[in-house]
Design an enzyme around this catalytic site. Structure first.
Site, mmCIF file in Angstrom:
data_model
loop_
_atom_site.group_PDB
_atom_site.id
_atom_site.type_symbol
_atom_site.label_atom_id
_atom_site.label_comp_id
_atom_site.label_asym_id
_atom_site.label_seq_id
_atom_site.Cartn_x
_atom_site.Cartn_y
_atom_site.Cartn_z
ATOM 1 N N THR A 52 33.457 13.555 102.760
ATOM 2 C CA THR A 52 31.982 12.744 103.491
ATOM 3 C C THR A 52 31.906 11.416 103.997
ATOM 4 O O THR A 52 31.258 10.812 104.615
ATOM 5 C CB THR A 52 31.102 12.530 101.885
ATOM 6 O OG1 THR A 52 30.995 13.713 101.161
ATOM 7 C CG2 THR A 52 30.236 11.771 101.918
ATOM 8 N N TYR A 139 42.459 17.475 95.371
ATOM 9 C CA TYR A 139 41.248 18.039 95.633
ATOM 10 C C TYR A 139 41.352 19.653 96.532
ATOM 11 O O TYR A 139 42.143 19.191 97.374
ATOM 12 C CB TYR A 139 41.148 16.659 97.351
ATOM 13 C CG TYR A 139 39.536 16.788 97.619
ATOM 14 C CD1 TYR A 139 38.610 17.584 97.311
ATOM 15 C CD2 TYR A 139 39.515 16.273 98.786
ATOM 16 C CE1 TYR A 139 37.276 18.169 98.431
ATOM 17 C CE2 TYR A 139 38.034 16.073 99.488
ATOM 18 C CZ TYR A 139 37.021 16.921 99.352
ATOM 19 O OH TYR A 139 35.827 16.944 99.520
ATOM 20 N N LYS A 167 39.273 17.396 91.858
ATOM 21 C CA LYS A 167 38.424 17.775 92.664
ATOM 22 C C LYS A 167 37.472 18.827 92.515
ATOM 23 O O LYS A 167 38.684 19.422 93.659
ATOM 24 C CB LYS A 167 37.706 16.798 93.658
ATOM 25 C CG LYS A 167 36.245 16.539 94.588
ATOM 26 C CD LYS A 167 35.842 15.568 95.244
ATOM 27 C CE LYS A 167 34.693 16.220 95.950
ATOM 28 N NZ LYS A 167 34.395 15.526 96.929
ATOM 29 N N VAL A 207 31.897 14.835 91.519
ATOM 30 C CA VAL A 207 32.236 13.617 92.928
ATOM 31 C C VAL A 207 31.047 14.241 93.869
ATOM 32 O O VAL A 207 31.231 15.554 94.290
ATOM 33 C CB VAL A 207 33.229 13.801 93.213
ATOM 34 C CG1 VAL A 207 33.592 13.113 94.706
ATOM 35 C CG2 VAL A 207 34.617 13.118 92.000
#
Length: 292
Positions: A52, A139, A167, A207
């Site tokens: 993001t 991630y 995540k 998250v």
């Protein structure tokens, strides 16, 4: 959710956008202001320079300046993670060392484009973990990287003392549940529609991209769940579904949809801003959520 579930970076984290000026330069002042709003809105921690945050199109210097600006704003009491990783292990190591000057942890994305086998994925994460004194959040986002971090790989990586969290954007709730049952890793949902389900089976929190625009509303289902009000948690989670669908499942990247709702400057090419119709739909869903 058990009281003993690990939360090394808090429970409700925002995957923060990176504000730019109208000319496309990093805007540290806007980043500071936005980070302050996120914390005031109920975010326990902030993840910078992730998907993001447009990490593929920001420079090392911009990533460092962003981290410094947000740290100066939120102080030492708010966990900050800095995104590192990518197709080049040497670059990931360089960013990891750079982030030590201000970050509380690293969000380490799996290597993308080259689609390495699992042994190479594991070696990559271990190289980063061995290079830093900061804890790592792995991630796993195969939809973008083209490669999973398979549950068996995560189980092996969990033995490293600095690998503390994941995540999870894999959409593999069963895989996450298996790892949760066998490790002390903190699992953070990276897919808003799975925030509450993953939390209910022992996840640490989330998250969230949508938290950029609705931090209190994204947090509310977890607060209700922790208070034992599971029916209310489900109801509150359902209220967010319309905005989540438009922001995260409409075919536009979350960066684009978040910036369409925020005064945070343009997105960087090759991304393009949301069109008028999409922006109007986002605004309508956002206002409906705020009014609910």
């Amino acid at each position: 959710m058990t009281a003993t579930a690990p939360r090394p970076f808090g429970r409700t984290l925002c995957a923060m956008i990176t504000p730019f000026t109208a000319a496309g330069a990093l805007d540290p002042d806007a980043a500071r202001a936005h980070a302050a709003r996120l914390v005031a809105g109920g975010c326990d921690g902030i993840v910078l320079s992730g998907t993001t945050g447009e990490s593929p199109t920001t420079t090392d210097a911009e990533k460092s300046a962003l981290l410094r600006a947000v740290r100066a704003e939120v102080g030492d009491g708010v966990p900050l993670l800095s995104g590192v990783g990518g197709p080049d292990t040497a670059a990931a190591l360089r960013l990891a060392r750079q982030a030590e000057a201000g970050a509380d942890g690293l969000l380490v994305v799996s290597p993308y484009y080259s689609r390495p086998p699992q042994a190479a994925v594991e070696a990559y994460f271990l190289r980063v973990a061995d290079s830093t004194g900061l804890p790592l959040m792995l991630y796993d986002i195969p939809g973008r990287t083209g490669v999973r971090v398979e549950p068996e790989t995560v189980l092996r990586l969990a033995d490293h003392p600095r690998v503390v969290a994941v995540k999870d954007c894999s959409y593999d709730l069963l895989g996450a549940t298996r790892v949760l049952a066998r490790t002390s890793l903190a699992y953070y949902s990276g897919s808003e529609e799975l925030n509450l389900p993953l939390y209910a089976v022992g996840g640490a929190g989330y998250v969230s991209t949508v938290a950029n625009v609705a931090p209190r509303q994204m947090r509310a289902p977890l607060d209700a769940f922790d208070a034992g009000r599971t029916d209310e948690a489900a109801r509150l989670n359902g209220l967010t579904a319309g905005l989540v669908a438009l922001m995260m499942a409409s075919g536009l990247p979350g960066t684009v949809t978040a910036k369409a709702l925020l005064d945070a400057g343009p997105v960087r090419e090759p991304l393009q801003p949301a069109g008028r119709e999409a922006a109007d739909g986002l605004r309508k869903a956002y206002e409906e959520l705020l009014a609910a």
